[in-house]
Design a protein around this motif. Structure first.
Motif, PDB file in Angstrom:
ATOM      1  N   GLN A  18      31.699  30.666  35.681  1.00  8.44           N
ATOM      2  CA  GLN A  18      32.399  31.619  34.815  1.00  8.44           C
ATOM      3  C   GLN A  18      31.459  32.254  33.805  1.00  8.44           C
ATOM      4  O   GLN A  18      31.549  33.449  33.518  1.00  8.44           O
ATOM      5  N   ALA A  28      43.380  42.511  37.012  1.00  3.01           N
ATOM      6  CA  ALA A  28      42.513  41.363  37.296  1.00  3.01           C
ATOM      7  C   ALA A  28      41.579  41.090  36.119  1.00  3.01           C
ATOM      8  O   ALA A  28      41.371  39.934  35.734  1.00  3.01           O
ATOM      9  N   PHE A  66      41.607  37.791  33.822  1.00  6.22           N
ATOM     10  CA  PHE A  66      40.372  37.015  33.703  1.00  6.22           C
ATOM     11  C   PHE A  66      40.006  36.807  32.241  1.00  6.22           C
ATOM     12  O   PHE A  66      39.557  35.740  31.837  1.00  6.22           O
ATOM     13  N   GLU A  90      41.976  34.170  30.633  1.00  4.27           N
ATOM     14  CA  GLU A  90      41.826  32.924  31.382  1.00  4.27           C
ATOM     15  C   GLU A  90      43.141  32.500  32.033  1.00  4.27           C
ATOM     16  O   GLU A  90      43.550  31.329  31.975  1.00  4.27           O
ATOM     17  N   SER A 143      45.810  32.019  35.322  1.00  6.08           N
ATOM     18  CA  SER A 143      45.661  31.292  36.581  1.00  6.08           C
ATOM     19  C   SER A 143      44.924  32.139  37.609  1.00  6.08           C
ATOM     20  O   SER A 143      45.146  33.355  37.711  1.00  6.08           O
ATOM     21  N   PHE A 144      44.073  31.487  38.377  1.00  2.00           N
ATOM     22  CA  PHE A 144      43.299  32.192  39.397  1.00  2.00           C
ATOM     23  C   PHE A 144      44.207  32.824  40.444  1.00  2.00           C
ATOM     24  O   PHE A 144      43.837  33.810  41.087  1.00  2.00           O
ATOM     25  N   ILE A 180      45.002  36.432  39.416  1.00  3.83           N
ATOM     26  CA  ILE A 180      43.836  37.288  39.611  1.00  3.83           C
ATOM     27  C   ILE A 180      43.671  37.613  41.091  1.00  3.83           C
ATOM     28  O   ILE A 180      43.393  38.758  41.467  1.00  3.83           O
ATOM     29  N   THR A 181      43.872  36.604  41.940  1.00  2.83           N
ATOM     30  CA  THR A 181      43.766  36.809  43.384  1.00  2.83           C
ATOM     31  C   THR A 181      44.828  37.787  43.869  1.00  2.83           C
ATOM     32  O   THR A 181      44.564  38.638  44.733  1.00  2.83           O
TER      33      THR A 181
END
Length: 563
Positions: A242, A454, A458, A461, A463-464, A467-468
């Protein structure tokens, strides 16, 4: 009375809409096209080597001696990867710029010109305004930094050390908001005079200073390589992946400047061939130099011990190499001089383009008959920088910079896609009510919105998974562009992987846009509103997209031919 006012309102709105949506017709590319009129034409004096030096001069300033170390404090030796990632994303932008520079080799304008031809007049004017505010504040900020470094160099002379007042070069605050700096305006006056004398003189100065700067950087890398302790490269990413990604968003702006080459189209000897080489060549040189400095600085000193203000100079001083630190100061002066020189040059050419098209007063379109430079535009941009640098502490405005750059890069990438579409009319796709062009523009906007989402996720921070999801939406939009549009190859240089490469470029640029300060977002909105107001009450009544192309006759310039 009521009926009269009600009828005039729709008239104003309809005129505004029709004017805002008109675009500039595409003109056929030619390698040696110049304006035939002696009072409107610039002279083609720049070869491919001059263009590469122009791009390097605009991109590498004092930051190469500072940013590399400051980012390394967080990313560790992985800062090298940060610069490679940022450089790779800039290569995508450079490929898009290279195609359009090859496609529009005859006239100045850069991102503004491309947007005017691919989209519409209002969007082009908005892009110009966002870019120009970046350029104005950036030039003033660089001028103050240059003045500070010049004073630092002068203080190497014993009898001047600690005897130069702060208001001369470092700046002295007055009443909080004001900050007096005498040397910065003087330096701007000198550079403005050089630029007014002609592109030949300014190109010589840029070439000499850029070569000096590059030689100093190479010398620093070579000397530092003998002081490297490879154990300092372990761990390579102490704070994880990161920190490397975050570092790449910071160092991205260290590469900004290669787009300046595109604005020299009307002064390039062989624009269709040389502009792409100048854009991509200068960027690749910058990537190599940045990576070299990163490896040296993180190898010489453990990343956690790097200084904040002058990390590279302090690293050499800690090894007993004080003379290299002095050399770095001279390199910083050379670097900032070329960055400022090219920045002022680019601004004047953009004003020249808008003056020709009528979106700004005609005085900006005038070119000196013997010097072949847009003197009025050049003096104007110099004057703005002089006032800002001499009276204001523009460093406090630095956090609203880069908005125009990222906006311009994104729109240029979108221009590559739209100008490749075979069917540019509003013909229907099957039985749908939306045109093929309209569907494509919706996809491009979706990619931009996904990039912003996205980036914002990001930043907080999140959850991924979220962003996905934003990235997946962008991928689906890019797939729709690829499958539902027909593309044609342009003349000259062709960006590979259209529409995928431009779509990735847009996504990355807007992702970075989301990393900027909140004040930058506010600036984007407020300036957009002000620009629309200026266009509504001035631009739409004076603009003529046919004026430049209609009055342009192409011929060979016998005294300025490439060998």
């Amino acid at each position: 009375m009521t009926s009269s006012s009600s009828s005039s309102s729709p008239s104003f709105v309809s005129r505004f809409c029709s004017s805002a949506l008109r675009s500039r017709p595409l003109s056929p590319p030619t390698d040696t096209a110049v304006h035939s009129s002696s009072d409107q034409g610039l002279v083609r004096r720049l070869g491919v080597f001059d263009l590469i030096l122009l791009g390097i001069g605009a991109s590498i300033g004092a930051g190469i001696f500072v940013v590399t170390g400051t980012v390394a404090r967080d990313a560790g030796p992985g800062v090298t990867i940060s610069f490679i990632i940022a450089g790779a994303s800039c290569v995508l932008n450079a490929l898009c710029y290279a195609e359009l520079a090859s496609r529009f080799p005859a006239v100045v304008g850069g991102a503004y010109l491309y947007t005017y031809s691919a989209f519409n007049e209002l969007t082009a004017f908005l892009v110009f305004a966002q870019l120009m505010l970046d350029y104005h504040i950036g030039a003033a900020s660089i001028a103050r930094s240059l003045a500070s470094y010049v004073v630092t160099v002068l203080e190497l002379i014993p009898f001047l050390k600690d005897n130069i007042p702060s208001w001369v070069g470092h700046g002295e605050e007055v009443f909080g908001a004001l900050s007096i700096n005498v040397l910065a305006p003087i330096l701007l006056v000198l550079l403005t005079i050089v630029l007014c004398r002609g592109v030949g003189e300014s190109s010589v100065l840029n070439s000499v200073m850029t070569v000096t700067k590059v030689l100093i950087v190479i010398f620093v890398i070579i000397v530092g390589a003998f002081e490297v302790d490879v154990s300092n490269w372990t761990p390579f990413a102490p704070n994880g992946v990161q920190s490397i990604l975050t570092g790449s968003t910071v160092v991205f702006f260290s590469y900004v400047g290669f787009d300046a080459v595109a604005n020299s189209a009307e002064e390039s000897k062989r624009p269709q061939r040389d502009l792409p080489l100048g854009i991509i060549g200068s960027l690749l040189v910058c990537i190599v130099l940045y990576v070299g400095v990163c490896l040296v600085i993180t190898g010489m000193v453990p990343y956690q011990y790097l200084g904040e203000d002058a990390p590279l100079a302090e690293a050499f001083t800690s090894r007993g190499l004080k003379y290299v630190s002095v050399l770095i100061s001279f390199g910083a002066v050379a670097g900032l001089t070329t960055t400022l020189l090219v920045g002022l040059y680019v601004q004047s050419r953009l004003y020249l383009g808008l003056g020709r098209d009528g979106l700004l007063p005609a005085i900006f379109a005038k070119v000196h008959p013997t010097q072949h430079t847009p003197i009025h535009s050049q003096v104007w941009v110099g004057l703005v920088a002089i006032i800002l640098s001499g009276l204001l502490n523009v460093e406090v405005l630095s956090h609203i910079l880069s908005v125009g750059t990222l906006t311009g890069y994104s729109v240029v990438s979108a221009c590559v896609v739209t100008l490749r579409w075979k069917d540019k009319s509003s013909s229907q796709i099957s039985s749908k009510r939306i045109s093929g062009r309209g569907e494509g523009i919706i996809c491009l906007c979706t990619i931009a919105c996904s990039g912003f989402a996205a980036g914002a996720l990001f930043r907080i921070e999140a959850s991924f998974i979220f962003i996905t999801l934003a990235a997946v939406i962008a991928v689906l939009s890019a797939a729709a562009l690829y499958l539902r549009q027909v593309y044609v190859d342009p003349p000259g240089f062709s960006c590979p992987g259209v529409p995928i490469v431009p779509c990735v470029s847009i996504f990355v640029n807007i992702f970075l846009f989301a990393q900027l300060h909140y004040e930058a977002w506010v600036r984007f909105i407020v300036l957009g509103i002000v620009t629309i107001g200026i266009y509504a009450f001035y631009g739409q009544y004076h603009a003529d997209p046919l004026s430049s192309s209609a009055s342009t006759v192409y011929h060979r310039a016998p005294t300025e031919e490439a060998p």
